[in-house]
Write an enzyme that holds these catalytic residues in place. Structure first.
Site, PDB file in Angstrom:
ATOM      1  N   TRP A 499       6.034   0.930  -2.322  1.00  0.00           N
ATOM      2  CA  TRP A 499       7.097  -0.075  -2.457  1.00  0.00           C
ATOM      3  C   TRP A 499       6.891  -1.126  -1.378  1.00  0.00           C
ATOM      4  O   TRP A 499       7.189  -0.894  -0.225  1.00  0.00           O
ATOM      5  CB  TRP A 499       8.450   0.627  -2.310  1.00  0.00           C
ATOM      6  CG  TRP A 499       9.660  -0.204  -2.541  1.00  0.00           C
ATOM      7  CD1 TRP A 499      10.012  -1.355  -1.907  1.00  0.00           C
ATOM      8  CD2 TRP A 499      10.728   0.077  -3.463  1.00  0.00           C
ATOM      9  NE1 TRP A 499      11.210  -1.821  -2.369  1.00  0.00           N
ATOM     10  CE2 TRP A 499      11.678  -0.951  -3.316  1.00  0.00           C
ATOM     11  CE3 TRP A 499      10.969   1.108  -4.373  1.00  0.00           C
ATOM     12  CZ2 TRP A 499      12.866  -0.967  -4.053  1.00  0.00           C
ATOM     13  CZ3 TRP A 499      12.161   1.083  -5.099  1.00  0.00           C
ATOM     14  CH2 TRP A 499      13.084   0.049  -4.950  1.00  0.00           C
ATOM     15  N   ASP A 500       6.385  -2.279  -1.791  1.00  0.00           N
ATOM     16  CA  ASP A 500       5.985  -3.317  -0.831  1.00  0.00           C
ATOM     17  C   ASP A 500       7.093  -4.364  -0.691  1.00  0.00           C
ATOM     18  O   ASP A 500       8.022  -4.445  -1.526  1.00  0.00           O
ATOM     19  CB  ASP A 500       4.680  -3.959  -1.336  1.00  0.00           C
ATOM     20  CG  ASP A 500       3.809  -4.506  -0.226  1.00  0.00           C
ATOM     21  OD1 ASP A 500       4.315  -4.694   0.900  1.00  0.00           O
ATOM     22  OD2 ASP A 500       2.627  -4.780  -0.491  1.00  0.00           O
ATOM     23  N   CYS A 548       6.445   0.113   2.441  1.00  0.00           N
ATOM     24  CA  CYS A 548       5.408  -0.777   2.954  1.00  0.00           C
ATOM     25  C   CYS A 548       6.038  -2.159   3.039  1.00  0.00           C
ATOM     26  O   CYS A 548       6.840  -2.530   2.194  1.00  0.00           O
ATOM     27  CB  CYS A 548       4.233  -0.778   1.969  1.00  0.00           C
ATOM     28  SG  CYS A 548       3.020  -2.078   2.243  1.00  0.00           S
ATOM     29  N   ASP A 570      -1.453  -3.475   7.906  1.00  0.00           N
ATOM     30  CA  ASP A 570      -2.580  -3.953   7.103  1.00  0.00           C
ATOM     31  C   ASP A 570      -3.855  -3.997   7.937  1.00  0.00           C
ATOM     32  O   ASP A 570      -4.953  -4.137   7.376  1.00  0.00           O
ATOM     33  CB  ASP A 570      -2.290  -5.357   6.545  1.00  0.00           C
ATOM     34  CG  ASP A 570      -1.524  -5.291   5.239  1.00  0.00           C
ATOM     35  OD1 ASP A 570      -1.266  -4.172   4.750  1.00  0.00           O
ATOM     36  OD2 ASP A 570      -1.163  -6.354   4.699  1.00  0.00           O
TER      37      ASP A 570
HETATM   38  C1  DGJ Z   1       0.606  -5.867   1.509  1.00  0.00           C
HETATM   39  C2  DGJ Z   1       0.266  -4.432   1.736  1.00  0.00           C
HETATM   40  O1  DGJ Z   1       0.473  -4.094   3.073  1.00  0.00           O
HETATM   41  C3  DGJ Z   1      -1.162  -4.187   1.291  1.00  0.00           C
HETATM   42  O2  DGJ Z   1      -1.545  -2.866   1.560  1.00  0.00           O
HETATM   43  C4  DGJ Z   1      -1.281  -4.504  -0.171  1.00  0.00           C
HETATM   44  O3  DGJ Z   1      -0.500  -3.601  -0.908  1.00  0.00           O
HETATM   45  C5  DGJ Z   1      -0.852  -5.929  -0.442  1.00  0.00           C
HETATM   46  N1  DGJ Z   1       0.457  -6.195   0.102  1.00  0.00           N
HETATM   47  C6  DGJ Z   1      -0.824  -6.209  -1.908  1.00  0.00           C
HETATM   48  O4  DGJ Z   1      -0.339  -7.453  -2.208  1.00  0.00           O
END
Ligand code: DGJ
Length: 759
Positions: A499-500, A548, A570
């Site tokens: 879940w970003d 995330c 990241d």
């Molecule tokens: C940000 C995340 O931290 C990454 O691992 C990846 O999922 C990207 N977004 C995808 O857009």
């Protein structure tokens, strides 16, 4: 057991023991009686809350901590003690307000309060500030009643003239001594009023002038920096004004005495907020050298109108004390998170080894490409295959598609089923990336519902990563987000959602509601996020979720209750990760810290690191693989297979054990060493990293901690070389006092070894 108002009361709990023996009721009662009798010496496993009616003192004892508060002569709730556990028969005289300091600092300012309203000449940080419709902004809270229910205490307070009720809530954790505090504000007046500032609690430390504050700062791809500074007269504010937790500060603090450089000795007071919206923690030393820590909703741009009869619950503010240094404080928090907070506490599932496609493919996902990666991932022992961004809507890059949660028909002509079936046939479960709270202006959703985003009418809508934030506080947006996620999980066999959340708020307006209610967005958005997560988990109990936020920008104890793991950063460079992971573990368990092995040279900084080094760095947390497996050689696959198998043999120790930071990578240290000792004490795992050696100096000797001095442990190298004179087995005393020499020379070298207790 349960007690109200002012009756004298003692209650003892043995939560974890009780859980274990709950089926044998009589035995449980006996066990409680026994622990009640031994409260003076008990260190863990008990919590008691007592009220002395004569002195009007509350005393909370839990694990190795005592917390004491009292009702003073002005009926204010005054803090009296927070620290190491006291003797059972130690008594406190009745609380007495502090005298003022001349006419400039009145007693309301000099007295340490548990929770204080802004009124009566208060100059320190208030816990609560209210504006009434008639313009009055004075609030003075006095004791009304209290209630003790097992490990919980609630104290009702009320303003001197208006029917504003504030209930202070405490819950003690028997195993760690961590207290959970919160406040509930209730409007029993006849008219609405606006809460302009609301904390969960204030923690008062013993008077002192030699305190050091530790806190965490960061930014995208550079999260989790540990900061240290002396606590001086004045105020330090840690905060997020971003609508979300943020990486710039994390809602955690620890305070100890300056100059203590040992990780595992000395007293530490620490705390963390359970809130994923804008938050604030202020650390204030007043001119009488008293230190108070106040935390809760961020007061900046805050305004929550409470109608007659409505209540506002503040976030939880968790606080604890360790006499075993900052390392001990982290271990208590980790234990509390695993045993009491995570969704399946006290037995959260061990994190499976996962593969994630992001760094390999970015947005270029499709059925054959993902299937090929899945086959390769399975061959090295991966247990969960996760497809990242790019599978939905018209998503080719980050300019379009967010909000349109249908499977892209060009990339996946037959839907997700063939890929999911393939992943299952390879004995892995399937996970999928989503970013539910966001929308690209270039999407069908935004074209249809431009009013669904945070915005101020007629003002620009500032984009971040070409996206806007959906206003989750709106009931229709909440329904949409829950609806598409529920459908996705119902129609597909998905075990895991990543879940970003890739930007923070701007223009946080909510034009659809009355102007006086628009700032409620700061609370209602987050409560709706929590309720969506809770509802999804209830309906799909086998689904796990990772929080995330472009890396580690949404990591806190609030979202932890509803998610199983966190994306740490990241920045996946394995050397940078040593520092990032080190900071993360000050507040959060290595068991929820996702750490991928990615390609070398890394995109982050073009650094080249061996595959072994990259694995060992990631094996200190929850192991994942994020490399482009299409580029791997047969030797890489063989190394990876071996190291994944090694990780599986130590993961319970790493994820659930006690972490010791033997050498921290802070302050540009050339070395970094961590050790994890399993809960049952049978295994210890040590990871050692060298940045670069100089002038033939050897790697510092490693002195282990947390072993049983009298037990024998057999050593096995996982990777890297140990000194030739290292014995195969020796006592815990030997490993802790004589220590181990690893042979690391040159640049970016790593070694790891285990100690297995010989029965
Ligand atoms: C940000 C995340 O931290 C990454 O691992 C990846 O999922 C990207 N977004 C995808 O857009």
């Amino acid at each position: 057991m349960n007690e109200s108002y002012d009756a004298s009361h003692t209650f003892s709990l043995c939560q974890r023991q009780l859980r274990r023996v709950a089926r044998t009721c009589a035995f449980a009662i006996l066990l409680c009686l026994v622990s009640q009798a031994s409260i003076a010496t008990a260190e863990t496993g008990t919590a008691s809350i007592r009220f002395d009616a004569a002195t009007r003192i509350f005393r909370i004892d839990a694990a190795d901590t005592s917390y004491v508060l009292g009702i003073n002569e002005h009926q204010q709730i005054q803090s009296l003690y927070w620290g190491k556990r006291l003797g059972a028969n130690d008594s406190f005289p009745a609380a007495k307000a502090m005298p003022g300091a001349a006419a400039f600092d009145l007693p309301i300012t000099t007295t340490p309060h548990e929770f204080v309203g802004w009124g009566g000449g208060l100059y320190v940080e208030p816990d609560l500030k209210i504006t009434f419709p008639d313009g009055n902004r004075d609030l003075e809270l006095k004791y009304v009643s209290h209630h003790i229910d097992g490990d919980k205490l609630s104290i009702v307070t009320k303003d001197i003239s208006r029917d504003v009720y504030v209930t202070l809530q405490y819950q003690a954790d028997a195993e760690t001594g961590i207290l959970r505090r919160s406040a509930e504000i209730e409007n029993r007046t006849d008219a609405p009023f606006t809460v302009e500032q609301a904390a969960a609690a204030t923690w008062n430390l013993p008077r002192g002038t030699d305190y050091r504050l530790r806190y965490l700062t960061g930014r995208w791809a550079g999260e989790w920096n540990v900061q240290e500074q002396a606590v001086h007269p004045g105020k330090t504010v840690l905060e997020s004004r971003r609508g979300t937790t943020g990486a710039q500060n994390n809602p955690w603090f620890a305070i100890d005495h300056e100059g203590n450089n040992d990780q595992d000795t000395g007293g530490v007071w620490f705390g963390a907020l359970g809130w994923s919206g804008s938050w604030q923690i202020s650390v204030e030393q007043d001119l009488l050298q008293q230190v108070r820590v106040t935390g809760g909703f961020n007061a900046f741009d805050f305004g929550y109108r409470l109608q007659k009869g409505e209540r506002l619950q503040t976030p939880y503010f968790y606080g604890g004390y360790s006499s075993h240094g900052i390392g001990g404080a982290s271990r208590l928090l980790h234990r509390f998170e695993i045993d009491s907070l995570l969704p399946h506490a006290p037995t959260p599932k061990l994190r499976p080894v996962l593969y994630n496609s992001w760094e390999a493919t970015e947005f270029r996902v499709d059925e054959p490409g993902q299937m090929a990666l899945a086959e390769k991932a399975a061959s090295i022992g991966v247990e969960r295959f996760v497809m990242d961004d790019g599978w939905f809507g018209q998503r080719k890059d980050d300019h379009a598609g967010l909000g349109d949660w249908y499977v892209n028909p060009q990339k996946f002509p037959h839907g997700l089923k063939p890929l999911i079936d393939k992943v299952h046939s390879l004995n892995m479960d399937f996970g999928l990336w989503v970013e539910p709270e966001m929308v690209n202006p270039n999407s069908d959703l935004y074209r249809k519902h431009p009013d669904w985003v945070l915005n101020f009418a007629g003002r620009p809508r500032t984009e971040g990563r070409n996206q806007l934030v959906l206003n989750l506080a709106r009931p229709d947006v909440r329904a949409y987000v829950y609806g598409f996620l529920d459908k996705l999980l119902t129609e597909n066999d998905i075990a895991f959602l990543k879940w970003d959340y890739n930007r923070n708020w701007s223009e946080p307006g909510w034009p659809a509601v009355a102007p006086e209610d628009q700032k409620k967005v700061y609370v209602d958005f987050i409560n709706n996020l929590y309720s969506i997560l809770a509802e999804l988990r209830a309906k799909h109990p086998n689904v796990e979720i990772e929080s995330c936020s472009g890396g580690g920008s949404r990591v806190d104890l609030g979202v932890m209750k509803l998610t199983d793991e966190f994306w740490t950063s990241d920045n996946t460079d394995a050397y940078d990760r040593l520092l990032i992971q080190n900071g993360f573990t000050y507040a959060y368990s290595p068991g929820v810290m996702m750490a991928w092995v990615t390609d070398s040279p890394t995109w982050v900084n073009q650094r080249t690191l061996s595959l072994e080094y990259r694995f060992l760095s990631s094996m200190q947390g929850s192991l994942g693989i994020g490399a482009n497996l299409n580029k791997w050689t047969p030797e890489d696959f063989a190394t990876a297979k071996k190291m994944v198998a090694q990780y599986k043999a130590i993961r319970e120790t790493v994820q659930r054990g006690a972490l010791y930071r033997l050498i921290t990578p802070e302050d540009n240290s050339e070395q970094s060493v961590t050790e994890s000792v399993s809960r049952d004490g049978k295994q210890a795992v040590t990871f050692a990293f060298l940045h670069s050696s100089r002038e033939r100096y050897p790697f510092p000797r490693i002195y282990l901690r947390g072993l049983d001095a009298g037990a024998t442990y057999r050593l096995a190298a996982l990777d890297g070389k140990l000194a030739g004179d290292t014995p195969d087995s020796a006592s815990g005393a030997y490993w802790m006092n004589r220590g181990v020499d690893v042979q690391l020379n040159g640049d970016f070298q790593a070694a790891a070894f285990t100690l297995q207790r010989v029965e």
